[in-house]
Design a protein around this motif. Structure first.
Motif, PDB file in Angstrom:
ATOM      1  N   GLU A   1      39.180  11.754  72.054  1.00 61.13           N
ATOM      2  CA  GLU A   1      40.442  11.144  72.457  1.00 61.13           C
ATOM      3  C   GLU A   1      40.328  10.403  73.786  1.00 61.13           C
ATOM      4  OE1 GLU A   1      43.656  14.229  70.389  1.00 61.13           O
ATOM      5  OE2 GLU A   1      42.998  14.538  72.456  1.00 61.13           O
ATOM      6  N   ARG A   2      39.498  10.893  74.693  1.00 55.66           N
ATOM      7  CA  ARG A   2      39.424  10.309  76.029  1.00 55.66           C
ATOM      8  C   ARG A   2      38.356   9.224  76.153  1.00 55.66           C
ATOM      9  NH1 ARG A   2      42.195  13.119  79.960  1.00 55.66           N
ATOM     10  NH2 ARG A   2      40.889  12.235  81.616  1.00 55.66           N
ATOM     11  N   THR A   3      37.555   9.034  75.111  1.00 57.16           N
ATOM     12  CA  THR A   3      36.484   8.046  75.169  1.00 57.16           C
ATOM     13  C   THR A   3      36.903   6.773  74.444  1.00 57.16           C
ATOM     14  OG1 THR A   3      34.841   9.826  75.153  1.00 57.16           O
ATOM     15  CG2 THR A   3      34.064   7.604  74.647  1.00 57.16           C
ATOM     16  N   PRO A   4      36.806   5.603  75.082  1.00 52.50           N
ATOM     17  CA  PRO A   4      37.086   4.345  74.380  1.00 52.50           C
ATOM     18  C   PRO A   4      36.190   4.194  73.155  1.00 52.50           C
ATOM     19  CG  PRO A   4      36.912   3.978  76.751  1.00 52.50           C
ATOM     20  CD  PRO A   4      36.462   5.389  76.504  1.00 52.50           C
ATOM     21  N   ALA A   5      36.721   3.559  72.109  1.00 49.37           N
ATOM     22  CA  ALA A   5      36.000   3.468  70.840  1.00 49.37           C
ATOM     23  C   ALA A   5      34.621   2.841  71.002  1.00 49.37           C
ATOM     24  CB  ALA A   5      36.827   2.664  69.827  1.00 49.37           C
ATOM     25  N   ARG A   6      34.500   1.835  71.862  1.00 50.44           N
ATOM     26  CA  ARG A   6      33.216   1.144  71.988  1.00 50.44           C
ATOM     27  C   ARG A   6      32.165   2.001  72.700  1.00 50.44           C
ATOM     28  NH1 ARG A   6      36.437  -0.886  76.076  1.00 50.44           N
ATOM     29  NH2 ARG A   6      35.486  -1.010  78.159  1.00 50.44           N
ATOM     30  N   PHE A   7      32.590   3.126  73.313  1.00 49.93           N
ATOM     31  CA  PHE A   7      31.656   4.011  74.006  1.00 49.93           C
ATOM     32  C   PHE A   7      31.384   5.300  73.235  1.00 49.93           C
ATOM     33  CE2 PHE A   7      33.005   1.462  77.638  1.00 49.93           C
ATOM     34  CZ  PHE A   7      31.826   1.332  78.359  1.00 49.93           C
ATOM     35  N   LEU A   8      31.981   5.483  72.061  1.00 47.47           N
ATOM     36  CA  LEU A   8      31.896   6.772  71.384  1.00 47.47           C
ATOM     37  C   LEU A   8      30.459   7.160  71.045  1.00 47.47           C
ATOM     38  CD1 LEU A   8      34.975   6.941  68.987  1.00 47.47           C
ATOM     39  CD2 LEU A   8      34.302   8.625  70.700  1.00 47.47           C
ATOM     40  N   GLY A   9      29.660   6.206  70.582  1.00 45.94           N
ATOM     41  CA  GLY A   9      28.279   6.527  70.245  1.00 45.94           C
ATOM     42  C   GLY A   9      27.488   6.981  71.453  1.00 45.94           C
ATOM     43  N   ARG A  10      27.574   6.207  72.551  1.00 49.26           N
ATOM     44  CA  ARG A  10      26.831   6.567  73.759  1.00 49.26           C
ATOM     45  C   ARG A  10      27.330   7.872  74.368  1.00 49.26           C
ATOM     46  NH1 ARG A  10      27.829   0.925  76.499  1.00 49.26           N
ATOM     47  NH2 ARG A  10      29.277   0.850  74.751  1.00 49.26           N
TER      48      ARG A  10
END
Length: 429
Positions: free
Chosen positions: A360-369
């Motif tokens: 929930e707290r991570t932007p979608a474009r950073f989820l993998g990293r």
């Protein structure tokens, strides 16, 4: 249009309240075809993976008569490799389609399972384990990035609970199935079944609608240069370090991993020397922990919507700390089993909200990293905790060790709470 956009303008606390009122249940997420497809892929491939874990342990422990040091070395090497590969896997997932990454990982793991048909000497087991572990890094990073795009935000907690419950059931059923298969037909059948499970998982994922991951995959594919990977890993690390809440939660998670290692590694010695009981009591202890986890996951998925994520996480850490302290006062097996069951419930109440909070707290474009970074911390802690716990056990009795870990959890929970609230307190001052 304004009515459709208004939920995005609400504060996080208001959105959590609305989500609590809606309270999606297990039936809600299973009505989602995309989630059903993702869950089925995870369930089948997860069962196959558990079969191979027990087949490899049986192969090393019984057929090749490996020593405890050799088996421990294999486990440490496996965990350290995952810790190194996960950040790279997460960066790759953010540049690609998570669904396609999962399909690629499943296909390669199926090929590695074919190699296990030839791995009948101990030196060949190491590279096979490492190859499988590396592909698993890509699969898990992509899965964590894909799930928030398959379900609604208010369904994310339940979806994570279902996934964890599935893993728990696989962990209970797989040892029984693997033991029967190995006793009758040998380890090779487990490898074949695992390869087929990966192919089935890849087939399921190929049927997942691509549009459900469209907002996660980058619109523009950039070049795969080492400098770009390094820059993206640094950006994920900076994002993590700036979020005091996530830092505090992961700190608690790492300490809980150390405590879990103490229970898993020395639980049998505690049962033997402190409780004066035998193998049946040790098996019952592990079963009580597993049963508590299974029931706790169900309770979290059904009732945890009304509780703030961070409040539930901290309360669970405190409960586990108190549990570690209190079980050292018990001398009857039944009392310890009850304590282990309650700690299993608390562990579930920590695990599911933690994973959901990260998503929930991570932007979608950073989820993998971000998922790769956090998985790396988890496996590095697992690899180091065995050595750390072994060193502590050499200078402390087991009851003293468990009490020290319990007190450490209580103190560290308080410190991380203060750490997460420090900017707010300074601003108000």
């Amino acid at each position: 249009m304004d009515g459709a956009r208004s939920p995005q303008l609400l504060s996080p606390s208001t959105r959590e309240t609305l989500a609590a009122i809606r309270r999606p249940g297990f039936s809600t997420v299973f009505r989602n075809r995309g989630f059903r497809t993702l869950w089925l892929a995870q369930a089948v491939s997860g069962m196959g993976s558990w079969l191979v874990v027990f087949a490899l342990l049986n192969l090393g422990g019984f057929r090749f008569q490996l020593s405890a040091g050799a088996l421990g070395g294999m486990a440490a090497l496996f965990f350290l490799t995952l810790a190194l590969v996960f950040p790279l896997a997460g960066a790759f997932v953010d540049r690609a389609s998570p669904r396609r990454v999962m399909i690629m990982a499943d296909s390669l793991r199926a090929g590695v399972m074919a190699l296990l048909w030839l791995a009948w000497e101990p030196p060949l087991i190491y590279p096979v384990m490492l190859l499988t572990g590396c592909m698993t890094c890509f699969f898990l990073s992509a899965q964590m990035a894909l799930l928030p795009s398959v379900v609604e935000r208010e369904e994310l907690l339940v979806a994570n609970a279902v996934s964890a419950q599935t893993q728990q059931v696989n962990g209970i059923l797989a040892p029984l199935l693997a033991g029967a298969l190995i006793a009758r037909l040998g380890e090779r059948l487990c490898f074949a079944l695992n390869g087929l499970s990966f192919l089935f998982s890849a087939l399921c994922l190929s049927r997942l609608a691509p549009r459900q991951e469209g907002h996660i995959a980058r619109a523009e594919r950039r070049s795969y240069r080492p400098r770009a990977f390094t820059r993206e890993l640094r950006s994920a690390l900076n994002l993590f370090l700036r979020d005091r809440l996530l830092v505090s939660v992961m700190g608690l998670a790492m300490l809980l991993i150390v405590a879990a290692s103490a229970v898993n590694v020395f639980g049998v010695i505690y049962v033997r020397d402190v409780l004066r009981a035998g193998p049946h009591a040790f098996g019952s202890l592990l079963s009580a922990l597993g049963a508590g986890m299974a029931i706790g996951i169900g309770l979290v998925g059904r009732y945890a919507h009304a509780v703030r994520r961070i409040a539930l996480i901290r309360a669970s850490a405190v409960a586990i700390g108190l549990g570690l302290i209190s079980v050292t006062w018990f001398t009857r097996v039944l009392d310890v089993l009850i304590g282990a069951f309650l700690m299993g419930v608390a562990a579930a109440a920590f695990l599911i909200p933690t994973q959901t909070l990260v998503q929930e707290r991570t932007p979608a474009r950073f989820l993998g990293r971000m998922s790769g970074l956090l998985w790396s911390l988890v496996f590095a802690t697992q690899a180091l905790s065995v050595t750390l716990v072994g060193g502590l056990a050499s200078v402390l009795t087991l009851p003293s060790l468990y009490r020290a870990l319990g007190m450490g959890l209580l103190v560290f929970t308080g410190l991380t709470t203060l750490y997460a609230q420090e900017p707010r307190r300074l601003a108000s001052a």
